[in-house]
Motif scaffolding. Structure first.
Motif, PDB file in Angstrom:
ATOM      1  N   ARG A  31       0.827  -1.205   0.000  1.00  0.00           N
ATOM      2  CA  ARG A  31       0.000   0.000   0.000  1.00  0.00           C
ATOM      3  C   ARG A  31       0.866   1.262   0.000  1.00  0.00           C
ATOM      4  N   VAL A  32       2.058   1.177   0.583  1.00  0.00           N
ATOM      5  CA  VAL A  32       2.991   2.302   0.520  1.00  0.00           C
ATOM      6  C   VAL A  32       3.347   2.608  -0.931  1.00  0.00           C
ATOM      7  N   VAL A  33       3.498   1.565  -1.720  1.00  0.00           N
ATOM      8  CA  VAL A  33       3.849   1.746  -3.134  1.00  0.00           C
ATOM      9  C   VAL A  33       2.886   2.698  -3.819  1.00  0.00           C
ATOM     10  N   GLU A  34       1.610   2.528  -3.564  1.00  0.00           N
ATOM     11  CA  GLU A  34       0.610   3.330  -4.261  1.00  0.00           C
ATOM     12  C   GLU A  34       0.674   4.794  -3.832  1.00  0.00           C
ATOM     13  N   VAL A  35       0.923   5.047  -2.573  1.00  0.00           N
ATOM     14  CA  VAL A  35       1.065   6.424  -2.106  1.00  0.00           C
ATOM     15  C   VAL A  35       2.340   7.046  -2.676  1.00  0.00           C
ATOM     16  N   VAL A  36       3.433   6.292  -2.619  1.00  0.00           N
ATOM     17  CA  VAL A  36       4.720   6.785  -3.121  1.00  0.00           C
ATOM     18  C   VAL A  36       4.650   7.085  -4.607  1.00  0.00           C
ATOM     19  N   ARG A  37       3.948   6.237  -5.339  1.00  0.00           N
ATOM     20  CA  ARG A  37       3.832   6.444  -6.791  1.00  0.00           C
ATOM     21  C   ARG A  37       3.239   7.812  -7.104  1.00  0.00           C
ATOM     22  N   HIS A  38       2.223   8.207  -6.367  1.00  0.00           N
ATOM     23  CA  HIS A  38       1.595   9.511  -6.616  1.00  0.00           C
ATOM     24  C   HIS A  38       2.486  10.663  -6.170  1.00  0.00           C
ATOM     25  N   LEU A  39       3.225  10.477  -5.093  1.00  0.00           N
ATOM     26  CA  LEU A  39       4.148  11.531  -4.671  1.00  0.00           C
ATOM     27  C   LEU A  39       5.228  11.764  -5.712  1.00  0.00           C
ATOM     28  N   ILE A  40       5.734  10.680  -6.278  1.00  0.00           N
ATOM     29  CA  ILE A  40       6.781  10.799  -7.307  1.00  0.00           C
ATOM     30  C   ILE A  40       6.221  11.389  -8.593  1.00  0.00           C
ATOM     31  N   LEU A  41       4.982  11.012  -8.955  1.00  0.00           N
ATOM     32  CA  LEU A  41       4.351  11.603 -10.134  1.00  0.00           C
ATOM     33  C   LEU A  41       4.179  13.111  -9.977  1.00  0.00           C
ATOM     34  N   ALA A  42       4.051  13.562  -8.741  1.00  0.00           N
ATOM     35  CA  ALA A  42       3.920  15.001  -8.480  1.00  0.00           C
ATOM     36  C   ALA A  42       5.270  15.704  -8.462  1.00  0.00           C
ATOM     37  N   GLY A  43       6.364  14.945  -8.671  1.00  0.00           N
ATOM     38  CA  GLY A  43       7.676  15.555  -8.805  1.00  0.00           C
ATOM     39  C   GLY A  43       8.522  15.589  -7.552  1.00  0.00           C
ATOM     40  N   HIS A  44       8.158  14.798  -6.552  1.00  0.00           N
ATOM     41  CA  HIS A  44       8.878  14.812  -5.293  1.00  0.00           C
ATOM     42  C   HIS A  44       9.840  13.628  -5.173  1.00  0.00           C
ATOM     43  N   ASP A  45      10.806  13.745  -4.274  1.00  0.00           N
ATOM     44  CA  ASP A  45      11.722  12.645  -3.945  1.00  0.00           C
ATOM     45  C   ASP A  45      11.170  11.883  -2.748  1.00  0.00           C
ATOM     46  N   VAL A  46      11.236  10.555  -2.821  1.00  0.00           N
ATOM     47  CA  VAL A  46      10.767   9.731  -1.714  1.00  0.00           C
ATOM     48  C   VAL A  46      11.848   8.720  -1.349  1.00  0.00           C
ATOM     49  N   HIS A  47      12.294   8.763  -0.103  1.00  0.00           N
ATOM     50  CA  HIS A  47      13.255   7.814   0.439  1.00  0.00           C
ATOM     51  C   HIS A  47      12.464   6.791   1.268  1.00  0.00           C
ATOM     52  N   VAL A  48      12.395   5.556   0.781  1.00  0.00           N
ATOM     53  CA  VAL A  48      11.622   4.514   1.454  1.00  0.00           C
ATOM     54  C   VAL A  48      12.555   3.671   2.317  1.00  0.00           C
ATOM     55  N   VAL A  49      12.245   3.589   3.591  1.00  0.00           N
ATOM     56  CA  VAL A  49      13.016   2.781   4.536  1.00  0.00           C
ATOM     57  C   VAL A  49      12.233   1.498   4.769  1.00  0.00           C
ATOM     58  N   THR A  50      12.750   0.366   4.306  1.00  0.00           N
ATOM     59  CA  THR A  50      11.959  -0.854   4.271  1.00  0.00           C
ATOM     60  C   THR A  50      12.843  -2.088   4.323  1.00  0.00           C
ATOM     61  N   GLY A  51      12.244  -3.187   4.750  1.00  0.00           N
ATOM     62  CA  GLY A  51      12.901  -4.483   4.658  1.00  0.00           C
ATOM     63  C   GLY A  51      12.358  -5.318   3.524  1.00  0.00           C
ATOM     64  N   ALA A  52      11.355  -4.804   2.796  1.00  0.00           N
ATOM     65  CA  ALA A  52      10.741  -5.545   1.695  1.00  0.00           C
ATOM     66  C   ALA A  52      11.678  -5.599   0.491  1.00  0.00           C
ATOM     67  N   PRO A  53      11.562  -6.637  -0.337  1.00  0.00           N
ATOM     68  CA  PRO A  53      12.396  -6.737  -1.543  1.00  0.00           C
ATOM     69  C   PRO A  53      12.178  -5.557  -2.486  1.00  0.00           C
ATOM     70  N   ASP A  54      13.210  -5.214  -3.233  1.00  0.00           N
ATOM     71  CA  ASP A  54      13.128  -4.066  -4.147  1.00  0.00           C
ATOM     72  C   ASP A  54      11.991  -4.195  -5.146  1.00  0.00           C
ATOM     73  N   PHE A  55      11.711  -5.432  -5.633  1.00  0.00           N
ATOM     74  CA  PHE A  55      10.728  -5.590  -6.709  1.00  0.00           C
ATOM     75  C   PHE A  55       9.339  -5.119  -6.297  1.00  0.00           C
ATOM     76  N   VAL A  56       9.041  -5.150  -5.004  1.00  0.00           N
ATOM     77  CA  VAL A  56       7.726  -4.676  -4.550  1.00  0.00           C
ATOM     78  C   VAL A  56       7.530  -3.220  -4.974  1.00  0.00           C
ATOM     79  N   PHE A  57       8.607  -2.449  -4.991  1.00  0.00           N
ATOM     80  CA  PHE A  57       8.530  -1.035  -5.356  1.00  0.00           C
ATOM     81  C   PHE A  57       8.872  -0.797  -6.815  1.00  0.00           C
ATOM     82  N   THR A  58       9.913  -1.445  -7.304  1.00  0.00           N
ATOM     83  CA  THR A  58      10.384  -1.155  -8.664  1.00  0.00           C
ATOM     84  C   THR A  58       9.472  -1.718  -9.745  1.00  0.00           C
TER      85      THR A  58
END
Length: 461
Positions: A31-58
């Protein structure tokens, strides 16, 4: 409480977000992915601190504005298998992960937050991140449908009161955040001073039902069920006779054994929303990610209960409210008596008609908060919020939820007085409003009532 339903507006500023993700399972990360996606589409930088595998986000976000930092600052619930939570081990693990190295964690995070020049700290729902943000002089916001103080409160009842200080520390850390963005199917969360409700946060679809089935080589006349119990070892063997004739099962997660011919193992990086939308039902445990996406894509769920996870009754009742769930006993799951449940599930017509744009809505709120806007004007002190949650209930509150008395007295634990006067009423009658629970109070006071149903008369103790 405020409700925000608009989309993401433009910002004149380039903002930097530090987004901390709970280490429990994949549901928080997805669910973080979906929020982060919109923040990045708006032109912002997002530093995600996570233990999840990269593919969940990339898989969803390919952008140089996304920065992934591998770190786990909470441990969630320790599970011995897909359905068994160990409450004592969970508390001990949290002590090892967060309590013992707390000073070092705070020092490191303050230095890091300052190094990236973060405008806002967001956490789902890592409590120590709120304190680190406060120490760094940065505003913070939580987002979630539960908080770990509520989940761990039940564990303390099982493990012994000497662990209670963990709950107080977590709640105190949460109290440093500006406000909570609260997701549907929520639990009582007394530590938060102000709350904004948003729609379901769900990931978008990439492919159609027809495309997914074509890629898997599955025709439209085949009944398809997903088996999804998360990333923990399942601990049982699947057999061909578990499925009715004409059915196939797509297996997610940690089933490593050789599968029967009517079971198909999905790759670890399979995009679950697409597969869900191409299926006829799901068998699994209840978590926010499963329930939210099942409701969004009208997928019936055959669910199996877990003990020691207080989030579950709220989500379960939301699922049943929208006619999207069938309960299977553990005995029938392990014995392979699946047919009656699958047939019942496929006869359901899930009818969720609420919003599914919570990712976009949450991103707008976070952007506005980072820009300096104040959403926390109508503050509700933590203990007052807990009273409202218990008295009025989450919209989908379960009658089997047990809230410890010492947790319900959160204003004492957190030293957050509400100024409420002494309750003088002797009795109240419960009335129903659909699935909601409300009280008619004869003197206007708030009374905490747990597990009451319409028509019950509650005597004051």
């Amino acid at each position: 409480m405020m409700t925000i339903e608009d989309g993401l507006s433009a910002s004149l500023n380039h903002l930097v977000f530090a987004y901390y993700v709970s280490g429990h399972g994949f549901g928080h990360a997805t669910r973080v992915v979906e929020v982060v996606r919109h923040l990045i589409l708006a032109g912002h930088d997002v530093h995600v601190v996570t233990g999840a595998p990269d593919f969940v986000f990339t898989t969803e976000i390919q952008s140089p504005r996304l920065f992934l930092r591998k770190l786990v600052l909470d441990c969630g619930a320790v599970q011995t298998d897909a359905l068994t939570v160990d409450p004592i081990a969970s508390l001990e693990k949290y002590s090892e992960t967060v309590v013992a190295p707390r000073a070092s964690i705070l020092a490191t995070e303050v230095e890091w937050l300052n190094s990236i020049k973060a405008d806002l700290v967001v956490t789902d729902v890592v409590s120590v991140a709120c304190r680190a943000a406060a120490d760094a002089g940065i505003r913070s916001v939580c987002i979630g449908n539960f908080s770990w103080d509520y989940i761990y409160a039940e564990y303390v009842m099982a493990a012994g009161s000497h662990h209670k200080s963990i709950i107080s520390q977590i709640a105190e850390d949460y109290s440093h955040c500006e406000f909570l963005i609260r997701l549907p199917g929520y639990c009582p969360m007394p530590a938060f001073r102000a709350i904004i409700d948003v729609p379901l946060v769900v990931r978008r679809l990439h492919k159609s039902r027809k495309e997914v089935r074509s890629e898997l080589g599955i025709s439209e006349d085949v009944k398809l069920v997903i088996l999804n119990f998360g990333g923990q070892p399942a601990g049982w063997k699947l057999k061909e006779e578990y499925l009715p004739p004409g059915w196939l099962c797509l297996v997610c997660g940690a089933f490593e054994q050789e599968l029967p011919p009517n079971f198909i193992k999905l790759p670890k990086d399979a995009y679950t929303p697409d597969v869900m939308a191409a299926s006829d039902c799901m068998i699994g445990k209840i978590g926010y990610g499963t329930v939210s996406e099942a409701l969004a894509y009208k997928l019936p769920v055959v669910y199996v209960r877990r003990d020691y996870f207080n989030e579950e009754p709220f989500l379960r009742n939301m699922l049943e409210y929208y006619q999207g769930g069938v309960e299977m006993t553990k005995r029938d799951l392990f014995a392979g008596h699946w047919r009656q449940y699958l047939e019942r599930a496929t006869s359901l017509k899930p009818n969720y008609d609420g919003g599914v744009n919570g990712g976009q809505v949450s991103a707008r709120i976070l952007q506005d908060a980072a820009d300096g806007n104040n959403y926390a004007s109508a503050k509700l002190i933590g203990a007052q919020r807990l009273r409202d949650d218990i008295v009025l209930g989450s919209q989908f509150r379960g009658r089997d939820v047990s809230i410890p008395e010492w947790y319900a007295s959160a204003e004492v634990e957190l030293s957050l007085g509400t100024g409420s006067h002494t309750i003088s009423t002797a009795r109240v009658e419960i009335h129903a409003r659909g699935r909601n629970r409300a009280l008619r109070l004869d003197d206007g006071c708030l009374i905490i009532v747990i597990g009451a149903w319409p028509g019950d008369v509650v005597e004051r103790l």
